[in-house]
Motif scaffolding. Structure first.
Motif, PDB file in Angstrom:
ATOM      1  N   TRP A  17      -3.552  61.139  45.523  1.00 28.42           N
ATOM      2  CA  TRP A  17      -4.534  61.529  46.524  1.00 28.42           C
ATOM      3  C   TRP A  17      -4.843  63.024  46.404  1.00 28.42           C
ATOM      4  CZ3 TRP A  17      -6.566  58.284  50.444  1.00 28.42           C
ATOM      5  CH2 TRP A  17      -7.348  58.923  51.396  1.00 28.42           C
ATOM      6  N   GLU A  20      -6.652  63.869  43.198  1.00 25.20           N
ATOM      7  CA  GLU A  20      -7.878  63.099  43.017  1.00 25.20           C
ATOM      8  C   GLU A  20      -7.885  62.370  41.666  1.00 25.20           C
ATOM      9  OE1 GLU A  20     -11.142  65.759  43.823  1.00 25.20           O
ATOM     10  OE2 GLU A  20     -10.671  65.809  45.963  1.00 25.20           O
ATOM     11  N   THR A  22      -6.752  58.622  39.470  1.00 22.66           N
ATOM     12  CA  THR A  22      -6.737  57.174  39.674  1.00 22.66           C
ATOM     13  C   THR A  22      -5.717  56.505  38.764  1.00 22.66           C
ATOM     14  OG1 THR A  22      -8.502  56.912  38.043  1.00 22.66           O
ATOM     15  CG2 THR A  22      -9.159  57.103  40.380  1.00 22.66           C
ATOM     16  N   LYS A  46      -8.513  54.639  47.416  1.00 23.16           N
ATOM     17  CA  LYS A  46      -8.990  55.945  46.951  1.00 23.16           C
ATOM     18  C   LYS A  46      -8.502  56.226  45.520  1.00 23.16           C
ATOM     19  CE  LYS A  46      -9.147  60.880  48.050  1.00 23.16           C
ATOM     20  NZ  LYS A  46     -10.215  61.180  47.153  1.00 23.16           N
ATOM     21  N   TYR A  47      -7.351  55.677  45.122  1.00 23.00           N
ATOM     22  CA  TYR A  47      -6.784  56.010  43.817  1.00 23.00           C
ATOM     23  C   TYR A  47      -6.422  54.794  42.955  1.00 23.00           C
ATOM     24  CZ  TYR A  47      -2.657  55.288  46.666  1.00 23.00           C
ATOM     25  OH  TYR A  47      -1.744  54.759  47.536  1.00 23.00           O
TER      26      TYR A  47
END
Length: 169
Positions: A17, A20, A22, A46-47
């Motif tokens: 997170w 940023e 993945t 988010k990831y």
């Protein structure tokens, strides 16, 4: 999921997170358990981009780009295939990182050369992948639980090793 696994999942979540970045998974014998551990933390969308359950060689080849010659020569249960699965998942899923697992969870399917309980784990990115081999047979359910836990811890350690040192900040 046990308490220790939840802590590991939360630490992975926080690092991805903050950075940023993945992650995705490429799982054979673990059948999605690693992905399940990752998404156990709220906000994982988010990831975490997704996972490929490549239970058979055809899917390893077609979706992950694992070389058919490698599979024929060394079988799916080897370090090279685990590495290829990580790199293939990063490409197929468009992620910064991936975690893979390939092995023989049991109770059957083992050979003298590759006994039940042999599971290769890998994690990393297209440039750097680390691996670990599990080799003890504790029965199918425990083998899968150990593999999932170890894969998550290995990935957390990989992420922590990538942290910039305070001297360079």
């Amino acid at each position: 999921m046990d308490f220790e696994s939840k802590i590991t999942s939360r630490e992975i979540s926080q690092l991805l997170w903050e950075r940023e970045k993945t992650v995705g998974t490429a799982e054979s014998c673990t059948g999605g358990r690693i992905a399940e551990a990752i998404i156990s933390v709220p906000g994982a969308s988010k990831y975490f981009k997704g996972g490929i359950i490549s239970y058979v060689d055809e899917i390893k080849e077609r979706l992950l780009g694992v070389d058919a010659g490698l599979l024929a020569e060394k079988t799916a249960v080897c370090e090279d295939v685990a590495i290829a699965m990580v790199k293939g998942a990063c490409t197929a899923l468009g992620t910064d990182y991936a975690i893979s697992a390939t092995g023989i969870a049991g109770p059957a399917g083992g050979t003298k050369e590759i006994p039940v309980g042999t599971i290769w784990l890998a994690c990393g990115n297209k440039e750097k992948v680390i691996t670990f081999k599990l080799s003890d047979d504790h029965g199918r359910d425990i083998n899968l639980s150990i593999a999932t836990h170890h894969a998550m811890q290995m990935f957390l350690d990989f992420l922590k090793a990538e942290e910039p040192s305070e001297e360079t900040l």
